[in-house]
Design a protein around this motif. Structure first.
Motif, PDB file in Angstrom:
ATOM      1  N   ILE A 142       0.718  -1.248   0.071  1.00 34.18           N
ATOM      2  CA  ILE A 142      -0.095   0.043   0.007  1.00 34.18           C
ATOM      3  C   ILE A 142       0.981   1.199  -0.124  1.00 34.18           C
ATOM      4  CG2 ILE A 142      -1.771   1.521   1.333  1.00 34.18           C
ATOM      5  CD1 ILE A 142      -2.876  -1.412   2.534  1.00 34.18           C
ATOM      6  N   VAL A 168      -1.516   3.661   8.423  1.00 31.54           N
ATOM      7  CA  VAL A 168      -1.992   2.399   7.776  1.00 31.54           C
ATOM      8  C   VAL A 168      -1.135   1.070   8.182  1.00 31.54           C
ATOM      9  CG1 VAL A 168      -1.720   1.285   5.252  1.00 31.54           C
ATOM     10  CG2 VAL A 168      -2.112   3.749   5.481  1.00 31.54           C
ATOM     11  N   ILE A 204       1.012   9.246   8.297  1.00 30.29           N
ATOM     12  CA  ILE A 204      -0.316   8.515   7.553  1.00 30.29           C
ATOM     13  C   ILE A 204       0.301   6.924   7.153  1.00 30.29           C
ATOM     14  CG2 ILE A 204      -1.745   8.382   5.463  1.00 30.29           C
ATOM     15  CD1 ILE A 204      -1.531  11.378   4.920  1.00 30.29           C
ATOM     16  N   MET A 229      -1.687  -0.205  -8.190  1.00 32.78           N
ATOM     17  CA  MET A 229      -1.333  -0.266  -6.795  1.00 32.78           C
ATOM     18  C   MET A 229      -2.525   0.640  -5.752  1.00 32.78           C
ATOM     19  SD  MET A 229       1.106  -2.239  -7.259  1.00 32.78           S
ATOM     20  CE  MET A 229       1.671  -2.647  -5.628  1.00 32.78           C
ATOM     21  N   PRO A 230      -2.696   0.094  -4.705  1.00 31.55           N
ATOM     22  CA  PRO A 230      -3.655   0.764  -3.852  1.00 31.55           C
ATOM     23  C   PRO A 230      -2.732   1.967  -3.418  1.00 31.55           C
ATOM     24  CG  PRO A 230      -2.986  -1.142  -2.811  1.00 31.55           C
ATOM     25  CD  PRO A 230      -2.433  -1.502  -4.096  1.00 31.55           C
ATOM     26  N   ILE A 231      -3.280   3.277  -3.514  1.00 30.65           N
ATOM     27  CA  ILE A 231      -2.704   4.528  -3.287  1.00 30.65           C
ATOM     28  C   ILE A 231      -3.378   5.219  -2.033  1.00 30.65           C
ATOM     29  CG2 ILE A 231      -1.502   6.500  -4.145  1.00 30.65           C
ATOM     30  CD1 ILE A 231      -0.445   4.235  -5.406  1.00 30.65           C
ATOM     31  N   LEU A 232      -2.810   5.849  -1.350  1.00 26.53           N
ATOM     32  CA  LEU A 232      -3.529   6.742  -0.423  1.00 26.53           C
ATOM     33  C   LEU A 232      -2.837   8.207  -0.518  1.00 26.53           C
ATOM     34  CD1 LEU A 232      -5.496   7.709   1.634  1.00 26.53           C
ATOM     35  CD2 LEU A 232      -4.237   6.732   3.599  1.00 26.53           C
ATOM     36  N   ASN A 233      -3.329   9.046  -1.128  1.00 20.02           N
ATOM     37  CA  ASN A 233      -2.857  10.357  -1.367  1.00 20.02           C
ATOM     38  C   ASN A 233      -3.148  11.380   0.090  1.00 20.02           C
ATOM     39  OD1 ASN A 233      -1.997  10.520  -4.392  1.00 20.02           O
ATOM     40  ND2 ASN A 233      -3.790   9.677  -4.530  1.00 20.02           N
ATOM     41  N   GLY A 234      -2.272  11.872   0.518  1.00 22.17           N
ATOM     42  CA  GLY A 234      -2.378  12.403   1.865  1.00 22.17           C
ATOM     43  C   GLY A 234      -1.936  13.976   1.778  1.00 22.17           C
TER      44      GLY A 234
END
Lengths: 302, 404
Positions: free
Chosen positions: A46, A85, A81, A68-73
């Motif tokens: 991630i 996760v 962040i 891919m799984p992406i977390l934009n922060g």
């Protein structure tokens, strides 16, 4: 891990984790790293990404260039962040690798507090800083890692101050693993990621990433410039494990040479250094020579 | 079996969070919130609560950890006060825009400069436009009940919820309250189930860059962009009021407490005048109103506003239709304008036929003592005021308790 097989073009996986076509500029060093880096990291990852070229490169809603799984922060909080996760993965009993991937501004300037916190807590994440030595995504403004004398839109006569040495700042926290890489040696990056995946605790990887529009060079010169930075001894590839520094092959082989290529060769390839005076270049050369004198003593003895 | 105990407001909040089975706790010390997260770290260290405690290096990172955990499918919690809340401000917008269910206790305190560690509401009020649901507790029991209900609300509507309670007045005082049994709370608050979790099996890119206009996805289906996404947040936040009432009704059935989740009236049935306030001061006003009724024969009640965002526009405007005068008393303001609650309430009344005379009182900033005698006098004067005042005089906030 010492007898690990080195990555080469034969054993590098054919599997792709990004789609053809993304929003990177032509000649982008980051796009090389991202493609090869994902091959090393594999599917069980991630990503946490702050505002950066990578945010844009990955595609604009509702289309993504990545698989891919992406977390934009937010800009300042990448490492925090990623911590969240990671904590969630722990709760869920998953081994999924959490990878924070930020630029030099997001790491050395606005994100350094969160990074320092995550380092101190020794969070089990991989933190990658792709260092193109300025705020390139917003149009080339100076950052903490912009080299002295470098021209940017906010240092129109060249940056007065010296750059922050982020790997050294990170090293002061004694993390599990530190490596420096170059976009010009993507397979070395691949090897180091494979290694990092097996280490628990915080793994920090700092990558010099040539940027043609920001550095002022032809798109075809990306890889050559990155190689030149290493050959002239300006940027060094190394790993630090358990406090021990070890030069990686492209830099280690320079130990055998009594004289390295002059830094002038590297500077001449880019317009961003055209404001440097002869004296400044001489001083830069002297610092490099001194550093390598130290390296020869430090590493030759072993 | 539920448990009756006497403890501080911060301890009450901590025990509610324990009952709610939050799994990732991230916090940074700030007065007067600190004892809440100290208590959680104690519970976790003692093995009485099964959760990860992340001792972050700032409030900005505290909410970042919650954002990461919630996005990855785990129930987070944090708490803060005052400047800590403001340091999170960017992350507040992010959590709401990302539609992340989470709960945060805000132990209300004044904002520097100059420094004040004491209570007022400026911290929460200043963050009213972040897209968070904001609820205000009046006593320790409400801290417990609202916190439990807040988790369920956040997870049903995918909007983060801020549970506000007054620093010191509630956080550090000891009062009796009842804690429900863990098994009953579990039945009321099921496991966290978020539909857009980060998962390698179903990769999604969350909070991607949007363009001004709607765009087709790879299947040729038009997808809304920033403005449409934000419109959804607004619409669903307004609907959250109904959901909050449904949750309260269910809670009341299970635990026997509740029934006034948005507006909590006291002595309002026959009243001609009403004071509107949020938090513990609304309970203080009950004493004032009793005295005004007993000593002065004034028909006055209290309307405690329990939910400030979403603002219950229609509910409050309709509730105020029968009054001659409404006194809005608050511990914060929009500088250069008026009390924020007063301005909201005034605008809610505008489309309605009856517009009672309004008064705005500002009090208790930075912990300035709120004397019941002062409140009594202010309300009495407002009730007895003749109609000769100019609109400007009427509409200018009056400060109660100034010492210079």
């Amino acid at each position: 891990m010492t007898n690990m097989t080195k990555t080469n073009v034969i054993n590098l996986t054919d599997e792709e984790f990004i789609y053809p076509g993304n929003r990177a500029c032509s000649g982008c060093g980051l796009s090389i790293l991202y493609r090869i880096g994902l091959k090393a990291l594999g599917r069980d990852c991630i990503f946490v990404v702050p505002p950066s070229c990578l945010t844009v490169m990955q595609g604009l809603y509702p289309i993504a260039a990545t698989q891919m799984p992406i977390l934009n922060g937010t800009f300042a909080s990448t490492a925090a962040i990623a911590t969240g996760v990671r904590a969630a993965m722990k709760r869920l009993g998953k081994k999924t690798q959490v990878v924070a991937w930020a630029g030099d501004g997001g790491t050395s300037d606005i994100g350094i507090q969160a990074l320092s916190g995550a380092l101190e807590r020794n969070e089990d994440i991989i933190y990658i800083c792709y260092d193109n030595e300025a705020y390139m995504n917003t149009g080339v403004q100076r950052s903490g890692t912009t080299p002295q004398g470098g021209l940017t839109t906010t240092t129109p006569y060249g940056k007065k101050e010296t750059s922050k040495n982020v790997p050294d700042i990170v090293a002061a926290h004694n993390p599990a693993y530190i490596a420096t890489c170059s976009a010009s040696y993507p397979l070395d990056f691949h090897d180091k990621l494979i290694k990092a995946k097996e280490i628990s605790g915080l793994k920090y990887i700092h990558i010099q990433t040539p940027c043609p529009p920001g550095w002022g060079c032809d798109e075809r010169m990306t890889v050559k410039i990155g190689k030149m930075a290493i050959e002239c001894g300006l940027f060094d590839l190394y790993e630090i494990e358990e406090g021990k520094k070890k030069l990686s092959e492209p830099s280690a082989k320079l130990l055998k040479k009594s004289k390295l290529r002059p830094v002038q060769d590297y500077l001449n390839m880019q317009t961003r250094f055209k404001a440097l005076s002869k004296e400044q270049i001489a001083a830069m050369q002297e610092r490099i020579d001194q550093k390598w004198e130290g390296y020869r003593e430090e590493f030759a003895a072993k | 079996m539920s448990k009756k105990l006497i403890d501080s407001g911060n301890a009450a909040a901590a025990m509610a969070v324990q009952l709610a089975a939050a799994e990732v706790i991230a916090a940074y010390p700030i007065t007067p919130q600190t004892p809440l997260t100290e208590k959680l770290s104690e519970l976790i260290a003692a093995g009485e609560m099964d959760a990860e405690y992340v001792a972050v290096e700032s409030e900005h990172s505290a909410l970042a950890v919650c954002i990461g955990a919630a996005s990855a499918g785990v129930r987070p919690f944090t708490a803060t006060s005052s400047n800590g809340l403001l340091y999170m401000s960017e992350q507040l917008h992010w959590a709401a825009g990302g539609r992340l269910p989470m709960v945060m206790c805000v132990v209300n305190r004044g904002i520097g400069a100059p420094w004040s560690v004491w209570n007022d509401h400026q911290d929460a009020i200043s963050q009213r436009d972040t897209g968070w649901i904001q609820i205000f507790a009046k006593d320790h029991q409400e801290i417990v009940d609202m916190t439990l209900k807040a988790f369920r609300l956040a997870e049903l509507v995918h909007i983060p919820v801020m549970v506000n309670y007054d620093g010191y007045y509630l956080s550090h005082t000891y009062m009796p309250f009842e804690l429900p049994e863990a098994a009953e709370v579990r039945a009321f608050l099921p496991d966290y189930d978020y539909k857009h979790t980060l998962s390698p099996e179903h990769p999604e890119s969350l909070n991607t860059v949007t363009l001004p206009d709607a765009r087709n996805d790879i299947n040729g289906v038009k997808q809304g962009s920033y403005m449409d996404i934000r419109h959804n947040l607004h619409q669903e936040m307004c609907l959250a009021m109904d959901v909050w009432e449904e949750i309260d009704a269910d809670f009341q059935q299970r635990f026997g407490r509740g029934g006034a989740p948005i507006l909590d009236p006291y002595c309002c049935d026959d009243a001609e005048f009403v004071v509107v306030a949020m938090g513990s001061i609304a309970n203080q006003f009950r004493d004032v109103v009793d005295r005004l009724r007993q000593d002065d024969g004034l028909k006055i009640g209290v309307l405690a506003l329990q939910m400030y965002r979403p603002f219950p526009i229609a509910r409050i405007a309709e509730a105020l239709q029968s009054f001659k005068g409404v006194m809005v008393c608050e511990k914060g303001l929009s500088y250069g304008n008026q009390g924020a609650l007063y301005a909201d309430l005034k605008s809610a009344l505008y489309p309605y036929p009856a517009r009672p005379r309004l008064h705005n009182f500002i009090t208790g900033l930075g912990g300035r003592e709120i004397r019941t005698d002062d409140l009594y006098l202010a309300l009495k004067t407002a009730c007895l005021q003749d109609d000769l005042t100019t609109p400007v005089q009427n509409d200018t906030p009056q400060w109660i308790g100034l010492q210079l």
